[in-house]
Design a protein around this motif. Sequence first.
Motif, PDB file in Angstrom:
ATOM      1  N   GLU B 158       0.968  -1.073  -0.133  1.00 55.27           N
ATOM      2  CA  GLU B 158       0.512  -0.433   0.113  1.00 55.27           C
ATOM      3  C   GLU B 158       0.661   1.654  -0.504  1.00 55.27           C
ATOM      4  OE1 GLU B 158      -3.684   0.775   1.983  1.00 55.27           O
ATOM      5  OE2 GLU B 158      -2.255   0.783   3.272  1.00 55.27           O
ATOM      6  N   LEU B 161       2.756   3.162   2.861  1.00 53.86           N
ATOM      7  CA  LEU B 161       3.647   1.549   3.834  1.00 53.86           C
ATOM      8  C   LEU B 161       5.255   1.592   3.581  1.00 53.86           C
ATOM      9  CD1 LEU B 161       1.532  -1.644   3.640  1.00 53.86           C
ATOM     10  CD2 LEU B 161       2.636  -0.029   5.903  1.00 53.86           C
ATOM     11  N   ARG B 162       5.859   1.714   4.752  1.00 47.07           N
ATOM     12  CA  ARG B 162       7.622   1.938   4.543  1.00 47.07           C
ATOM     13  C   ARG B 162       8.013   0.413   3.693  1.00 47.07           C
ATOM     14  NH1 ARG B 162       6.554   3.975   9.654  1.00 47.07           N
ATOM     15  NH2 ARG B 162       6.891   5.408   9.508  1.00 47.07           N
ATOM     16  N   LEU B 164      10.579  -1.434   4.659  1.00 46.43           N
ATOM     17  CA  LEU B 164      10.289  -2.473   5.605  1.00 46.43           C
ATOM     18  C   LEU B 164       8.984  -3.364   5.920  1.00 46.43           C
ATOM     19  CD1 LEU B 164      13.232  -3.356   7.052  1.00 46.43           C
ATOM     20  CD2 LEU B 164      12.739  -2.529   9.523  1.00 46.43           C
ATOM     21  N   GLN B 165       8.081  -2.651   6.175  1.00 48.57           N
ATOM     22  CA  GLN B 165       7.046  -2.797   6.293  1.00 48.57           C
ATOM     23  C   GLN B 165       6.521  -4.058   4.851  1.00 48.57           C
ATOM     24  OE1 GLN B 165       4.196  -0.881   7.736  1.00 48.57           O
ATOM     25  NE2 GLN B 165       2.896  -3.072   8.500  1.00 48.57           N
ATOM     26  N   GLN B 167       8.770  -4.916   2.761  1.00 45.91           N
ATOM     27  CA  GLN B 167       9.499  -6.380   2.640  1.00 45.91           C
ATOM     28  C   GLN B 167       8.973  -8.079   3.616  1.00 45.91           C
ATOM     29  OE1 GLN B 167      13.648  -6.224   3.704  1.00 45.91           O
ATOM     30  NE2 GLN B 167      13.911  -5.401   1.790  1.00 45.91           N
ATOM     31  N   ARG B 168       8.235  -7.190   5.119  1.00 45.47           N
ATOM     32  CA  ARG B 168       8.114  -8.582   6.313  1.00 45.47           C
ATOM     33  C   ARG B 168       6.649  -8.858   5.538  1.00 45.47           C
ATOM     34  NH1 ARG B 168       6.382  -6.427  12.230  1.00 45.47           N
ATOM     35  NH2 ARG B 168       9.127  -7.829  12.441  1.00 45.47           N
ATOM     36  N   ILE B 169       5.210  -7.935   4.822  1.00 41.70           N
ATOM     37  CA  ILE B 169       4.183  -8.069   4.173  1.00 41.70           C
ATOM     38  C   ILE B 169       4.815  -9.641   3.226  1.00 41.70           C
ATOM     39  CG2 ILE B 169       2.443  -8.185   3.006  1.00 41.70           C
ATOM     40  CD1 ILE B 169       2.340  -5.314   5.086  1.00 41.70           C
TER      41      ILE B 169
END
Lengths: 317, 199
Positions: B158, B161-162, B164-165, B167-169
């Motif tokens: 989205e 969203l950063r 990092l986030q 990547q995490r998702i």
Amino acid sequence: MKWLALLLGVGLSAQVVASDIINAKQLLTDMSSAIQERNFDASFVVVKGKGMEPYRWLHGKVEDSELEILSRQNGAGLEVVRVDNKVTYFEPQTQPYSIETDAIAGPIPEILFGEIGSLSNSYDFVLGGKERIADRAAQLVRLVSKDEHKYNYWLWIDIQSALLLKAAYVTQQGEVLEQLQLTHISVTEQPAQPLIELSSKDFPMPLASLAETENTQKLQNNWRIGWLPEGFKLLKSDRHKLDLNNELADYFLFSDGLVEFSVFVQRPLSGQRASGALSSGATTVYVHNSGAFDVSVVGKIPTMTAKAIAESVTRPL
Amino acid sequence: MTQSNFNVKDGQVTSSIFDAEQALDNASQAQFDADKFARYALIGDAMRSQQNQAPCIDITASMADALADEVTYGEQAPQQEPQKVRQEDNVVALSNWRKPLAQVAIAASVSLVAVLGVSNYAPQEQANGDFPVLQSTPVTGSVSPVSLSSEPALESAEKGLRELQQQRIGALVLEHQRQSRMAHALAQQAQEEKEEQEK
């Protein structure tokens, strides 16, 4: 007289309902055996919102072994090969690996290839109308969730061959989220050539034990998941590093037989971030920031369900 | 032949300049299509919702011109109308009580003209060719940010969203996909164990 008519009416409608259940279930059972018995070459697309993924699906029997190939035709690709009870996944950036199981975990839920009776605790089998799908007469069978915490699953089954022609995840409001549609299928006497070639090939050994692989630790009641939708059972819990970003996560896998969802508990990322959901087709990703830790829920479940699960995770006292 | 080749190339160059795939230098500027560039920029802004105001395209002047040049529909209408007007004049002059009737007659004739107008208009519009269909609000629909398909969620999630986030998702989605492949086998295993215990 009125009483008699009423009684008769009630009796008749009850009978209709009962035969419906048998028929819907019977159709699904027929479908499952047709998929296992026949030699076919099929193409289908999976439509998720605006996205579309085309697949080719080959199945056949050579001598006594059952062979199956499922491959994604676009993008980086994915190829899954099944020889009897050994399923091997070929993906970019990963070594091919095998799992000992009797069905390919692809866009079609594995339960549909097996014993669908176990679903009757969580879903009702309802017969729908007849429709024309992929130029064939098809019968709609609906798996209707018994509560509002799950999606419904609709299947259109070929009346003639009992093969699956179309399937869709549908919300409780009747909105189609993700669908799978066969575009072509040919049922043949002889199995397709690529399948015959398969039987002479070697595949990696299946992973030794499913529950414990390398780099994983058994989880010792680290977290308490306060709420689960009805019918979901824990299949697996461990602590392992994620493939893509090497981040450590406490992991839980739940399934109700038809769909699975994963719960991840991780160290929070720095910065203030609001909790929120993303979705693609029927798959929801809900990320809950509870301060001391992050809980993420991923699966083909409604956003509200994922949110409730994520927010129910607490540290044990 | 060369003309069509040139046009295709022209469009491509404009597009690639716009996508920053080609530097804007003298060679490419020669084939630069300013109108197209402006249009692409407008589309881009609308898609990214950066345009605060909806694109406002003033077509009143061109419509007025088009209407001025328009042929009057049918021969009947101009003939009929003066007659009716004359009738009305007469009626008013003769007596007041017939006025309502005359009005009904006028109303009927007006509606007849309107019907004629519509039926005449339809083929004319076709002959005129394409009226531009304006769609000022971009059709964006809902955001479905995580690509589950080929490159699992390496693509942007989205907006806002950063990284990092994101990547995490992406990692979570991929992991869920991989783990759920074992679900069926695990469920069967659990079932078998349960049955064994029951024996």
